[in-house]
Design a protein around this motif. Structure first.
Motif, mmCIF file in Angstrom:
data_model
loop_
_atom_site.group_PDB
_atom_site.id
_atom_site.type_symbol
_atom_site.label_atom_id
_atom_site.label_comp_id
_atom_site.label_asym_id
_atom_site.label_seq_id
_atom_site.Cartn_x
_atom_site.Cartn_y
_atom_site.Cartn_z
ATOM 1 N N UNK A 1 44.237 50.161 36.792
ATOM 2 C CA UNK A 1 43.384 51.295 37.203
ATOM 3 C C UNK A 1 42.248 51.706 36.273
ATOM 4 N N UNK A 2 42.112 50.924 35.079
ATOM 5 C CA UNK A 2 41.098 50.979 34.212
ATOM 6 C C UNK A 2 41.486 51.860 32.917
ATOM 7 N N UNK A 3 42.760 52.348 32.944
ATOM 8 C CA UNK A 3 43.517 52.752 31.798
ATOM 9 C C UNK A 3 42.672 54.452 31.792
ATOM 10 N N UNK A 4 42.540 54.617 30.529
ATOM 11 C CA UNK A 4 41.810 55.808 29.965
ATOM 12 C C UNK A 4 40.476 55.875 30.359
ATOM 13 N N UNK A 5 39.660 54.653 30.612
ATOM 14 C CA UNK A 5 38.080 54.577 30.616
ATOM 15 C C UNK A 5 38.335 54.873 32.113
ATOM 16 N N UNK A 6 39.325 54.786 33.087
ATOM 17 C CA UNK A 6 38.860 55.218 34.614
ATOM 18 C C UNK A 6 38.044 54.295 35.242
ATOM 19 N N UNK A 7 37.134 54.700 35.891
ATOM 20 C CA UNK A 7 36.120 54.222 36.577
ATOM 21 C C UNK A 7 35.049 53.376 36.112
ATOM 22 N N UNK A 8 35.113 53.711 34.754
ATOM 23 C CA UNK A 8 34.086 53.236 33.720
ATOM 24 C C UNK A 8 34.799 51.980 33.169
ATOM 25 N N UNK A 9 35.778 51.598 33.528
ATOM 26 C CA UNK A 9 36.568 50.636 33.008
ATOM 27 C C UNK A 9 35.937 49.121 33.097
ATOM 28 N N UNK A 10 35.935 48.450 31.826
ATOM 29 C CA UNK A 10 35.799 46.789 32.376
ATOM 30 C C UNK A 10 36.732 46.282 31.509
ATOM 31 N N UNK A 11 36.951 45.005 31.570
ATOM 32 C CA UNK A 11 37.917 44.269 30.885
ATOM 33 C C UNK A 11 37.709 44.154 29.404
ATOM 34 N N UNK A 12 36.332 44.026 29.150
ATOM 35 C CA UNK A 12 35.790 44.197 27.762
ATOM 36 C C UNK A 12 35.843 45.403 27.128
#
Lengths: 485, 551
Positions: A458-469
């Motif tokens: 679920x994106x971890x700390x980046x939340x909805x801004x998360x991407x694999x990179x």
């Protein structure tokens, strides 16, 4: 009155027969199962009155039996760095059984394995129970610690493999649990801890790296690309059959698949390498439809999908599809969505297969088992699982994966002085939830020493801004650095 | 025939003595093994223990030899064996718990064994004819019911282990249902022997069954009500199963009507089912039985789970006496309710099979005694006692091995507990008495019909040509050997001897003549093999009554 007495005697015979049967069932048929029952105090006492073998990561002891006085039983199981190594060791709980290596290698650790008996003449003659044997794992403590630290407080898993041997170098799952709290001789504390862990919604007892199935997202494009290069008219530097559009409408539906950021792939007519490095969804969705389910499924299976694997813990089976797919479903599957489900270990095996000239090695956690007197009881040699792609295709995939790290979506994974090959993934989860961030890679690209997969739920700390990179690549980088340096 | 004639009648007493020696030997051997395992030395009390047990056995044997010489010779050794092994296991747990000799359960059990043997002796000496007991049919009923329901009396009864089947008076505890078992068997036998005719009258036919008449249902409903009360208020399925099973079993034997059994079982199962639904404590017991290992049960079903784990650890041949851990946190109540599990742990499947077989043999000898008994009351009484023993073993062992829900009853002869020992030795004594009377050859006073003056013979016999032929061959020619080499004109005493030896020439083993002594049912003009039909005792006191009953 005699004939009814005789009939009564027959009924009584049946009553006694039922007793003979039930006693036989308990003492013979079900005896083993009953003896192994986690609540069997006799077995608990018997096992804890002997020294259990150690579990080691390199030379570092990660599970140990300590002689204790003034305790219910003579030996207490201890786990230094318990939380970090919990996915490796598992636990040896007082009343809730064993798990992980403690379970899978129990007969060696507890000393009941037949080989241990036969090895020693004295134990054979006296019938005395030998001391437990120790299990040396393939874990590299530095890599394990790097993965543990880099994941931080995010939920997810990280697995590192030696691509040439299949040895598991790191296996981390978060959130974790403290196995010391389960192995304590305090019955109530152990039971309460077990109940608390069971009730925890975050499921800390699950070893996410091998027992949890996730949609792999774009990391699965390695499989799609492998299938394309092996089966069709494709090449990394060719624009043949490459769909570069921003959005495609799936056949027979109004549903669409678009590239992330809603832009065309490359300049609109990219090469396969460009589409891979940019992780273009449209390209690979179209490609999957063009190749068809059979080819896709076969390629996935060559990487290990659908295989029964034990490391020796049982690995959840990754799968490409549950049944016949129609075209839109196939398109979704080509980019690692729909019903595609993988364990982080399986994703690491994608990179490892590419790294090892297309040959996937059977993953393995146990290097060696040695008896209390130091003699090796069993030692494992590397084993091929399957040939996923030819050596040529592996080189082509390596080229594409290095481009991804050099100039594509995974620049965060670059290590100075070492060429890294990798692939990001950002897997759509349930609607309304942040996507899982994925990254898989191997390094050095020309002489691979480590292949790794990281998933951050679920994106971890980046939340909805998360991407694999953004989220997962730095973690993978840390692990690879720890192994290489 | 000539050889048989010269042989003395075999009573089986020497065989009994031999078997007792074997039984005591096994018990002493077991005792020695416990000492060797626990203290690495032969136990100092071994001789005393052996001597004590031996003395008790000797007393009983001599009493039987004197007062019941024809009694079944296997009952006593079997009971002695079980009693002895039980004592060893109790002693073994005492050692593990660090009990001193005088405070030990084994010492207490030995005292109770002595008392039980005394009670058995008294019964054998005093009860010269079991039919005396049929006079007390209704007193036995009253006594039995009072004893059965006694634990329900406030302050007197106490709940132990969930079941309220104990009474406590000062420091003494007692399980009155054990004695009630005997009293109610007397009542059932006495009542059914007189009521069987009306109870076996058929009422309406439903499906393939002849149902009993509605107005005869009273006794069944009463027994049902009492047993359900026991189930619900004393919370013990075992006790209620034991008594209801006993009643139904005897009812069937008296009436030979399966409909009673079907009706009774239906009522009991229905009642028990309703009870489980209505009463949470009954339901709890059923749940511990069905799912003892479930996470939410395992803390409450400890007792049964411990027993099963213990037996499992014993496996095929057991850990060996003194080598297991049937005590403390791994097995509670291992001297009483759970002694079977303790034996299973240390003696293994082999040991448990031997023990179950010993019980089965006692039951078998009891049933055989019932078959051989010459009167209706004796048949029902002996069968009832054997049945009660079988049911109790089934209920206890079945409870421990999860065939049925666990109960608070104790394993006959083996479990620590005075009431149980006392009652079961009394049962053995009564069975010895009944078997003695059924196997005893006719005495001179009730000598064979054949010896009667010809005029006094019943007409039908006198007119029977076959009989006349026999008589002519044997007694017609004075003082000459007949074709079979038997001297004729022999004295009445020697004739007796002859019949006696024919009667017992197969020893105490199965023998058609013994097996089917329903001589009073046979046509009086039947085949006249000597020593069979002529065994009739026209002057036996209740001959008429019996034949009426037995028809």
């Amino acid at each position: 009155m005699n004939s009814p007495i005789r009939r009564l005697a027959a009924v009584i015979t049946l009553l006694f027969a039922s007793l003979f049967i039930s006693v036989t069932y308990i003492q013979v048929v079900a005896a083993k199962e009953l003896e192994d029952h986690p609540r069997n105090l006799r077995t608990i006492a018997k096992e804890r009155s002997r020294e259990r073998g150690q579990i080691l990561a390199g030379t570092k002891v990660i599970a140990n039996s300590k002689a204790v006085e003034d305790s219910a039983y003579p030996f207490l199981r201890e786990y230094p760095n318990g939380q970090m190594y919990a996915p490796v060791t598992g636990y040896y709980a007082l009343l809730s059984g064993t798990y992980g290596l403690e379970n899978a290698e129990n007969s060696y650790l507890s000393g009941t394995a037949d080989e241990l008996f036969l090895r020693s003449l004295t134990t054979m003659l006296t019938g005395e129970q030998p001391k437990g044997a120790s299990v040396e794992t393939t874990i590299v403590p530095a890599a394990q610690k790097a993965a543990w630290d880099a994941l931080g407080d995010q939920r997810g898993a990280a697995v590192a493999l030696d691509p040439k041997t299949g040895d598991i170098l790191a296996m981390v799952s978060k959130p974790s649990y403290n196995p010391n709290k389960l192995s304590t001789h305090d019955t109530t504390a152990s039971r309460d801890e077990r109940a608390r862990l069971n009730a925890d919604e975050l499921e800390p007892l699950i070893n996410r790296s091998i027992a949890q199935l996730y949609p792999p997202g774009s990391t699965f494009k390695i499989v799609t690309a492998a299938a394309a290069l092996s089966n069709g008219d494709y090449a990394p530097d060719s624009e043949n059959n490459i769909d570069g559009s921003t959005t495609i409408t799936l056949p027979q539906t109004t549903a669409t698949i678009s590239n992330s950021g809603m832009h065309a792939c490359g300049d609109g007519s990219p090469t396969l390498l460009e589409a891979f490095a940019d992780s273009c969804n449209t390209t690979f969705a179209r490609m999957a439809m063009d190749l068809g389910q059979d080819i896709m499924q076969e390629q996935a299976a060559k990487f290990g999908f659908g295989q029964e694997l034990t490391v020796p813990q049982t690995v959840a089976k990754s799968s490409f599809a549950e049944g016949e797919l129609n075209e839109p479903q196939l398109a979704q599957s080509g980019i690692g969505q729909y019903e595609v489900r993988t364990t982080p270990l399986q994703v690491a095996m994608l990179s490892a297969g590419v790294a090892n000239d297309g040959v996937v090695m059977r993953p393995n956690l146990v290097k060696r088992i040695f008896s209390a007197d130091g003699k090796t009881v069993s030692e494992r040699s590397p084993e091929e699982l399957s040939e996923a792609v030819t050596s040529d295709v592996a080189d082509q995939l390596t080229e594409m994966m290095t481009a991804t790290v050099r100039e594509g979506t995974a620049t965060n994974a670059q290590i100075s002085g070492i060429e890294v090959a990798g692939k990001t993934g950002t897997a759509q989860n349930q609607p309304g939830e942040n996507p899982h961030a994925w990254f898989t890679a191997f390094a050095p690209a020309d002489d691979p020493q480590v292949a790794v997969a990281v998933v951050v739920e679920r994106g971890g700390n980046a939340g909805s801004e998360a991407s694999g990179g953004r989220v997962a690549a730095p973690i993978a980088k840390a692990v690879m650095e720890a192994v290489i340096k | 025939m000539a050889a048989a004639r010269s042989a003395a009648p075999r009573t089986g007493r020497n065989m009994e003595a031999l078997l007792i020696v074997v039984a005591i030997g096994l018990a002493i051997g077991a005792y020695a093994m416990v000492g060797l395992a626990v203290n690495d030395a032969l136990p100092p009390g071994m001789l005393g223990y052996g001597a004590g047990l031996g003395a008790l056995a000797l007393v009983l044997h001599l009493v039987v030899r004197k007062f019941a010489p024809y009694a079944d010779p296997t009952l006593l050794p079997l009971a002695m064996l079980l009693n002895g092994l039980g004592l060893v296991m109790i002693h073994r747990v005492d050692l593990a718990l660090g009990k001193g000799f005088l405070g030990s359960a084994a010492f207490k059990q030995l005292l109770w064994t002595t008392l039980a043997v005394v009670a058995a002796t008294v019964i054998i000496v005093w009860l010269r004819d079991h039919r005396q007991l049929s006079r007390y049919t209704y007193s036995a009923m009253a006594g039995g019911l009072v004893l059965l329901l006694l634990p329900l009396v406030p302050f007197l009864g106490r709940t132990v282990n969930g079941a309220r089947i104990w009474i406590f008076i000062g420091p003494f505890s007692f399980q009155p249902s054990e004695i009630a078992k005997i009293l109610l068997t007397i009542f059932f036998a006495g009542y059914l022997v007189t009521a069987r005719d009306s109870l076996s009258l058929a009422g309406r036919k439903v499906l393939w069954m002849q149902l009993p008449r509605a107005k005869d249902l009273g006794p069944l409903l009463t027994a049902w009500g009492v047993t359900l009360a026991v189930l619900v208020f004393e919370r013990d399925l075992g006790t209620s199963l034991l008594f209801f099973g006993l009643f139904i079993g005897l009812l069937y034997i008296a009436t030979e009507r399966v409909s009673w059994v079907v009706l009774g079982m239906g009522l009991f199962l229905g009642g028990a089912f309703v009870a489980t639904q209505l009463f949470s404590h009954v339901q709890g017991r059923v749940n511990y039985w069905l799912h003892p290992f479930r996470e939410d049960m395992i803390d409450s079903s400890t007792q049964i789970v411990q027993g099963i784990f213990g037996m499992a650890s014993g496996g095929l041949i057991g850990t060996g006496l003194g080598e297991g851990s049937p005590y403390g946190t791994t097995l509670s109540y291992s001297q009483s309710d759970m002694i079977f599990a303790a034996l299973g742990e240390e003696l293994g499947l082999a040991g448990l099979f031997a023990i179950l077989l010993a019980f089965a043999l006692i039951v078998e000898r009891g049933l055989r005694t019932g078959i051989a008994a010459r009167d209706g009351f004796g048949k029902l009484f002996a069968t009832g006692l054997a049945l009660s023993m079988a049911l109790q073993v089934f209920v206890v062992v079945g409870g421990i091995t999860r065939v049925i829900p666990l109960t608070g009853l104790t394993l006959p002869f083996m479990a620590a507990g005075g009431s149980s020992l006392l009652a079961n030795w009394m049962i053995i004594a009564i069975l010895l008495r009944i078997s003695d009377s059924s196997r005893r050859p006719p005495t001179a006073s009730e000598g064979p019909l054949f010896d009667l003056p010809f005029d006094e013979l019943p007409d039908e016999l006198k007119n029977d040509p076959e009989f006349q032929e026999d008589r002519r061959r044997l007694g017609g020619q004075e003082n000459e050997p007949n074709s079979q080499g038997i001297p004729v004109g022999h004295s009445r005493a020697s004739e007796d001897q002859h019949y006696r030896s024919a009667d017992t020439e197969h020893g105490w083993d199965d023998q058609p003549g013994l097996d089917e002594p329903e001589w009073d049912n046979r046509p009086r003009t039947g085949g006249h093999q000597l020593g069979q039909n002529t065994r009739r005792r026209p002057d036996a006191p209740d001959y008429d009554q019996e034949s009426a009953v037995n028809r």
